[in-house]
Scaffold this active site. Structure first.
Site, PDB file in Angstrom:
ATOM      1  N   MET A   1     -12.410 112.083 -25.320  1.00  0.00           N
ATOM      2  CA  MET A   1     -13.467 111.153 -25.743  1.00  0.00           C
ATOM      3  C   MET A   1     -14.219 111.767 -26.910  1.00  0.00           C
ATOM      4  O   MET A   1     -14.749 112.876 -26.806  1.00  0.00           O
ATOM      5  CB  MET A   1     -14.462 110.896 -24.598  1.00  0.00           C
ATOM      6  CG  MET A   1     -13.957 110.070 -23.440  1.00  0.00           C
ATOM      7  SD  MET A   1     -13.273 108.468 -23.876  1.00  0.00           S
ATOM      8  CE  MET A   1     -14.613 107.667 -24.734  1.00  0.00           C
TER       9      MET A   1
ATOM     10  N   HIS B   1      -5.037  99.543 -25.822  1.00  0.00           N
ATOM     11  CA  HIS B   1      -5.978 100.347 -25.031  1.00  0.00           C
ATOM     12  C   HIS B   1      -6.956  99.414 -24.315  1.00  0.00           C
ATOM     13  O   HIS B   1      -7.646  98.611 -24.955  1.00  0.00           O
ATOM     14  CB  HIS B   1      -6.726 101.299 -25.964  1.00  0.00           C
ATOM     15  CG  HIS B   1      -7.635 102.252 -25.255  1.00  0.00           C
ATOM     16  ND1 HIS B   1      -7.197 103.443 -24.714  1.00  0.00           N
ATOM     17  CD2 HIS B   1      -8.965 102.195 -24.997  1.00  0.00           C
ATOM     18  CE1 HIS B   1      -8.215 104.082 -24.165  1.00  0.00           C
ATOM     19  NE2 HIS B   1      -9.306 103.340 -24.316  1.00  0.00           N
TER      20      HIS B   1
ATOM     21  N   ASP C   1     -10.134  99.286 -21.673  1.00  0.00           N
ATOM     22  CA  ASP C   1     -11.198 100.055 -21.028  1.00  0.00           C
ATOM     23  C   ASP C   1     -11.651  99.350 -19.761  1.00  0.00           C
ATOM     24  O   ASP C   1     -12.103  98.200 -19.806  1.00  0.00           O
ATOM     25  CB  ASP C   1     -12.393 100.176 -21.987  1.00  0.00           C
ATOM     26  CG  ASP C   1     -12.061 101.048 -23.177  1.00  0.00           C
ATOM     27  OD1 ASP C   1     -11.637 102.190 -22.968  1.00  0.00           O
ATOM     28  OD2 ASP C   1     -12.221 100.573 -24.321  1.00  0.00           O
TER      29      ASP C   1
ATOM     30  N   ASP D   1     -10.320 108.956 -28.552  1.00  0.00           N
ATOM     31  CA  ASP D   1     -10.912 107.643 -28.319  1.00  0.00           C
ATOM     32  C   ASP D   1     -12.409 107.673 -28.633  1.00  0.00           C
ATOM     33  O   ASP D   1     -13.157 108.413 -27.994  1.00  0.00           O
ATOM     34  CB  ASP D   1     -10.683 107.287 -26.843  1.00  0.00           C
ATOM     35  CG  ASP D   1     -11.219 105.929 -26.440  1.00  0.00           C
ATOM     36  OD1 ASP D   1     -11.595 105.140 -27.325  1.00  0.00           O
ATOM     37  OD2 ASP D   1     -11.251 105.658 -25.228  1.00  0.00           O
TER      38      ASP D   1
ATOM     39  N   MET E   1     -14.368  99.460 -16.951  1.00  0.00           N
ATOM     40  CA  MET E   1     -15.689 100.031 -16.634  1.00  0.00           C
ATOM     41  C   MET E   1     -16.273  99.316 -15.423  1.00  0.00           C
ATOM     42  O   MET E   1     -16.182  98.088 -15.324  1.00  0.00           O
ATOM     43  CB  MET E   1     -16.626  99.857 -17.829  1.00  0.00           C
ATOM     44  CG  MET E   1     -16.069 100.432 -19.114  1.00  0.00           C
ATOM     45  SD  MET E   1     -17.262 100.305 -20.463  1.00  0.00           S
ATOM     46  CE  MET E   1     -16.273 100.868 -21.852  1.00  0.00           C
TER      47      MET E   1
ATOM     48  N   HIS F   1      -7.590 102.853 -19.457  1.00  0.00           N
ATOM     49  CA  HIS F   1      -8.572 103.935 -19.420  1.00  0.00           C
ATOM     50  C   HIS F   1      -9.607 103.584 -18.360  1.00  0.00           C
ATOM     51  O   HIS F   1     -10.434 102.697 -18.567  1.00  0.00           O
ATOM     52  CB  HIS F   1      -9.197 104.060 -20.830  1.00  0.00           C
ATOM     53  CG  HIS F   1     -10.343 105.009 -20.917  1.00  0.00           C
ATOM     54  ND1 HIS F   1     -11.161 105.086 -22.032  1.00  0.00           N
ATOM     55  CD2 HIS F   1     -10.816 105.932 -20.039  1.00  0.00           C
ATOM     56  CE1 HIS F   1     -12.081 106.003 -21.838  1.00  0.00           C
ATOM     57  NE2 HIS F   1     -11.906 106.527 -20.634  1.00  0.00           N
TER      58      HIS F   1
ATOM     59  N   SER G   1      -8.374  99.082 -29.263  1.00  0.00           N
ATOM     60  CA  SER G   1      -9.158  98.983 -28.030  1.00  0.00           C
ATOM     61  C   SER G   1      -9.736  97.581 -27.901  1.00  0.00           C
ATOM     62  O   SER G   1     -10.560  97.150 -28.715  1.00  0.00           O
ATOM     63  CB  SER G   1     -10.294 100.014 -28.040  1.00  0.00           C
ATOM     64  OG  SER G   1     -11.111  99.799 -26.916  1.00  0.00           O
TER      65      SER G   1
ATOM     66  N   MET H   1     -12.831 104.020 -16.391  1.00  0.00           N
ATOM     67  CA  MET H   1     -14.174 104.610 -16.355  1.00  0.00           C
ATOM     68  C   MET H   1     -14.859 104.054 -15.111  1.00  0.00           C
ATOM     69  O   MET H   1     -15.697 103.157 -15.183  1.00  0.00           O
ATOM     70  CB  MET H   1     -14.944 104.254 -17.631  1.00  0.00           C
ATOM     71  CG  MET H   1     -14.503 105.060 -18.837  1.00  0.00           C
ATOM     72  SD  MET H   1     -14.960 104.305 -20.414  1.00  0.00           S
ATOM     73  CE  MET H   1     -13.589 103.182 -20.613  1.00  0.00           C
TER      74      MET H   1
END
Ligand code: DX5
Ligand code: ZN
Length: 228
Positions: free
Chosen positions: A142, A38, A40, A176, A42, A71, A13, A73
């Site tokens: 998660m 990975h 993220d 994750d 956000m 991913h 990640s 979010m």
């Protein structure tokens, strides 16, 4: 559709990587044997943190052959999903409670030739996945509250793996948050296919130990998680 060779897949990640040299970090984990990257995303609204935009993902794609696992979010995943697919996403997952039409968004992701997934927070029941099964490639579990790296693994989340695999035996299960070489063997044994790991690969202790060879440090961390 991308193909998956052999499980478990290890997905570093990037949230825990050095933000001032992401290109080098990506090349190092690729050389070290990572299977997926990975990333993220956000938005500072659905979760209290801000990370990368599509321009970052496009730049990341240009320096690696690793498949990109995006991913989301964010509060409006249907708005941003095309941006990240255009930027080079190979896998895309979103939190279903953020989307009024999760079935439609999963269909859209698959129609673009990208693996489609939903994310279950620690407090989300596995049953919410059931109506989505026909258009679902993977479920991201998660094992921390979303928003930050470096949190402690929540073991109870692992109890969702068996019922999900009973629902759909070819469903890909990704986990994750707080994954490390200590909890990984049990996760692999229980049938988890993809292990996301931020701090336990890019973490500070390892970074201090890096000295000149960051690839070898990351190789040791990835192999330890894989159980080698
Ligand atoms: C948290 C992110 C995770 C995070 C994992 O919201 O989804 O991907 O980077 O980091 P570690 O492995 O440090 O828990
Ligand atoms: Zn993540």
């Amino acid at each position: 559709m991308t193909s998956v060779s052999s499980y478990p897949l290890i997905a570093p990640s990037l949230l825990a990587a050095d933000p001032l040299c992401l290109g080098e970090e990506i090349k190092a984990v690729e050389a070290a044997g990572a299977d997926l990257l990975h990333i993220d995303i956000m938005d500072g609204h659905y979760v209290p943190n801000l990370t990368f935009g599509p321009q970052h993902v496009k730049a990341m794609k240009s320096v690696t052959n690793l498949r990109l696992d995006i991913h989301l979010m964010v509060s409006s995943p249907a708005v941003v999903t095309p941006w990240f697919i255009d930027a080079g996403a190979d896998w895309v997952s979103f939190h279903p409670e953020t989307e009024a039409h999760p079935y439609r968004l999963l269909q859209y992701i698959q129609s673009r030739g990208v693996r489609a997934g939903v994310v279950l927070n620690p407090g989300s029941p596995w049953q919410i996945v059931e109506p989505l099964l026909p258009v679902l490639d993977f479920v991201l579990l998660m094992s921390v509250n979303p928003g930050f790296g470096g949190q402690q693994f929540i073991p109870r989340v692992v109890s969702k793996v068996a019922p999900l695999l009973a629902l759909k035996p070819d469903l890909i299960i990704e986990i994750d948050g707080g994954v490390n070489s200590e909890n990984a063997p049990d996760l692999i044994k229980k049938g988890v296919h993809v292990l996301v790991a931020g701090s336990s690969i890019f973490g500070q202790k390892e970074r201090i130990a890096l000295k000149s060879d960051r690839t070898e440090t990351y190789r040791a961390a990835i192999n330890a998680i894989r159980g080698q």
